[in-house]
Each structure stands twice: as C-alpha cells, then as structure tokens.
Design an enzyme around this catalytic site. Structure first.
Site, PDB file in Angstrom:
ATOM      1  N   ARG A  53       0.986  -1.207   0.041  1.00 42.92           N
ATOM      2  CA  ARG A  53       0.036  -0.099  -0.051  1.00 42.92           C
ATOM      3  C   ARG A  53       0.938   1.190  -0.032  1.00 42.92           C
ATOM      4  NH1 ARG A  53      -4.792  -1.794   4.120  1.00 42.92           N
ATOM      5  NH2 ARG A  53      -5.936  -3.034   2.763  1.00 42.92           N
ATOM      6  N   ARG A  91      -2.959   6.697  -0.203  1.00 46.23           N
ATOM      7  CA  ARG A  91      -3.259   6.922   1.247  1.00 46.23           C
ATOM      8  C   ARG A  91      -2.638   7.373   2.246  1.00 46.23           C
ATOM      9  NH1 ARG A  91      -6.024   1.657   3.841  1.00 46.23           N
ATOM     10  NH2 ARG A  91      -4.084   1.494   4.612  1.00 46.23           N
ATOM     11  N   ARG A 108      -6.847  11.602  -5.436  1.00 47.15           N
ATOM     12  CA  ARG A 108      -8.269  11.021  -5.182  1.00 47.15           C
ATOM     13  C   ARG A 108      -9.573  11.634  -5.297  1.00 47.15           C
ATOM     14  NH1 ARG A 108     -12.496   8.981  -4.836  1.00 47.15           N
ATOM     15  NH2 ARG A 108     -13.078   7.085  -3.565  1.00 47.15           N
ATOM     16  N   ASP A 159      -7.131  -2.972  -7.039  1.00 45.74           N
ATOM     17  CA  ASP A 159      -7.809  -3.257  -5.953  1.00 45.74           C
ATOM     18  C   ASP A 159      -8.243  -4.635  -5.969  1.00 45.74           C
ATOM     19  OD1 ASP A 159      -9.184  -2.413  -3.225  1.00 45.74           O
ATOM     20  OD2 ASP A 159     -10.576  -3.739  -4.274  1.00 45.74           O
ATOM     21  N   TYR A 181     -15.199 -12.306   0.278  1.00 43.80           N
ATOM     22  CA  TYR A 181     -16.109 -10.916   0.105  1.00 43.80           C
ATOM     23  C   TYR A 181     -17.301 -11.193  -0.407  1.00 43.80           C
ATOM     24  CZ  TYR A 181     -12.173  -7.914   1.874  1.00 43.80           C
ATOM     25  OH  TYR A 181     -11.149  -7.530   2.547  1.00 43.80           O
TER      26      TYR A 181
END
Length: 343
Positions: free
Chosen positions: A27, A31, A40, A77, A152
């Site tokens: 990552r 972020r 973003r 992702d 998920y």
C-alpha cells in the site's frame, strides 16, 4: 554494449543474497501521501479511480518519485475481479467495500473470458507505469487470491469472515465451484498484467488465518498452485510472491507445496521461520509492523535493524507485514527507506 540492468527485486526473487535487500511497501501507492489524497478527490469514486489508467498510473508513480524504492506496485484493488465477473461492488465512504448478492456459479462461469476484457484498463495502467519507470526499478502486478476474494463475495463486505468459513462446511460444492471460477479469472488477469509489463506477480491471501490444516490446503494452497500452473502454461515466466497472511505455522507447508519464488510474511513471523524458508530455497518478504511504522522513533529503528540482520544473510525483500496505514507520517516512511537503502 551495456547489459540491461536487472532490478534488485528480480535478483532477490532469483534467490540472490544481496548487499542490501530491495525495498517496497505494501500500500505504498496512496493513502498516506498528500499528493495521493489530492488526486483521489478528482475521481467520482474509488472503482472509477482504479479503472482510470492516467490517474492509477499517477498514483502508482507518486511514491516512486518521493522515495528510492526498488519496485512499484500497480494501483488497483483485489475486488475488481468479482465486479468484472458481474457481481455488484461498491465502496462506502469510511466503511469499505460492499458487494451485492452472489450470482449463480453458472452466471459467474459464463463471465470469466469477458472479465479479462473488462479489466483491460489495469493493463493500460501497467503499460503507462512501465514506460515511465526506470529500468532498474521493478513493476509488480497483483490479484487477490481466490479464498480471500471469495470471502467478500460470500459475505458482501469485509468482516470477521465467520459466514465464509461456515460456508466451507455448509456449501462445499458451491465453494469449490466458486474457487475454480476465481482461479481461472485470476490466472487470466495475471497473464494480462504480465503481458502489459508486470515483472513480478503477487497473490494477496489477506484472510488465511483461522483455517485448519486440511481447509488451508483446500482453499489456499490448491488454488494458488492452480493459478501458477495456468499462468506458466500461458508462457509467463514472471516470478510469484505469495502472501498467506495470518497462516502462522502453515506458512512452512505453503512454502513447501506452492511454486512461488517469494513468500511474504506477516507481522507475527519469527526470524527463525524466515531463515528456515530461506534455507529451503524461498525468498522472503516482510514483516515490519505497520503500526510500528506509524509510531516511529527508536523502536522502529531497532526493529528495522533486527530484520536486516536476521534475514539479510539470505534472499530477502524488505517490506511490511501489512499495508501502510493512512495516517502514517511520511517522515517515518522516509526514515525506514533511508535506513534500508542508505540513501
């Protein structure tokens, strides 16, 4: 004529013991970086961001401009595959991913070939990054591993995964069918990434904890074996890194039976475990605590030094045991990179 430079990451995955390990961070793209947060804001939502090659390439390259990292990992992702297979996927602000009802196996199976075409924007992102990235810096492609993605798809969100683990026993045929579909879709996706410029392929098995040995073999090891086999059958030779996060003692059996060149270790991994894996011919990666990276200070320095000393005598890639946290000070990342690279 000068020989092309072989990136340190690839040399480590070849099994070389280097003067210093290559470093990249899970990552690292996004972020924690202010330039990422500004970028973003330009996308209407996270999925649109991932599928915009110009923006995704910029997010991938931002940390490479800030730090002397040895590899970039494509900005994407793990839940793009279920969406490409036809399951509804969206992200709730501040809460994470949400997924609609699980489609039938027949519906999902019918979408495998089309799913790769629907993910073509990720290939375009890789092409753009590879064109800008220096030859001595490697480019990593990745996918969520089938069991993690299945959790998920079954539960409809991130959770403690009790429903997905119960599904193993209550609906074994459906689960096995779902995993087979995800193996096929994931292998195709990774082949596409390699052909677009990815030099390393990583399988993120983020939810490998809490599984009994027989279940771990069934839902983690066998799907990983099948993905590597399919990718190799397509003529792709890029090395694999497998990350069975939370697997604990089962990491060793994973290393023995899964044909990956590198094994990413999570925060709990003992130094002795890493050395045993190295002795058996595996390159290891990890396992700095992302909470410690956020905290910083002398304890962080000491842990970095301990990892370098404990694992630096074999093939090793410096990394975290999980992803960079959003509120990690950039100065702490810089400090670790400098300590590992000397620059």
């Amino acid at each position: 004529m000068n020989q092309p430079v072989r990136p340190l990451l690839l040399r480590a995955l070849d099994g070389e013991t280097l003067k210093r390990p290559p470093i990249w961070l899970m990552r690292q793209a996004g972020r924690s970086l202010p330039e990422y947060r500004e970028l973003r804001t330009r996308a209407k939502d996270f999925i649109a961001f991932c599928h915009n090659p110009e923006m995704a390439a910029e997010a991938t390259l931002q940390p490479m401009r800030r730090f002397p990292l040895d590899a970039a990992i494509v900005f994407a992702d793990i839940l793009l595959i279920p969406r490409a297979l036809g399951q509804e996927v969206w992200f709730e602000a501040g809460e994470g991913p949400r997924l609609g009802p699980l489609p039938s196996l027949e519906t999902l199976a019918g979408e495998v070939e089309a799913s790769t075409e629907r993910l073509a924007s990720i290939g375009e992102t890789l092409k753009r990054v590879r064109a800008e990235l220096e030859p001595e810096r490697a480019l990593i492609g990745f996918a969520g591993a089938p069991w993690t993605v299945a959790t998920y798809m079954i539960e409809g969100r991130g959770s403690e995964r009790s429903a997905a683990r119960s599904f193993i026993y209550e609906h074994p045929d459906i689960l096995d069918g779902l995993l087979r579909i995800l193996v096929d879709a994931t292998a195709r996706y990774l082949v596409m990434q390699a052909r677009a410029g990815a030099q390393v392929l990583k399988l993120f098995e983020s939810w490998a904890e809490g599984l009994s040995e027989d279940v771990f073999e069934r839902v983690v090891v066998r799907p990983h074996q099948a993905i590597v086999a399919q990718v190799r059958a397509a003529g792709v030779t890029a090395p694999f890194i497998g990350f069975p996060r939370g697997a604990g003692a089962l990491v060793e059996s994973y290393g023995e039976s899964t044909p990956v060149q590198g094994i990413a270790l999570d925060t709990q991994a003992p130094l002795a475990l890493g050395r045993r894996l190295q002795a058996r011919g595996k390159t290891i990666q990890g396992a700095l605590d992302n909470l410690l990276l956020r905290a910083g200070g002398p304890t962080l320095d000491a842990r970095v030094d301990a990892l370098l000393e404990g694992w630096g005598q074999g093939p090793y890639i410096f990394n975290l045991g999980h992803g960079v946290l959003p509120d990690t000070p950039v100065a702490n990342i810089q400090r670790v990179v400098e300590r590992v690279t000397g620059r």
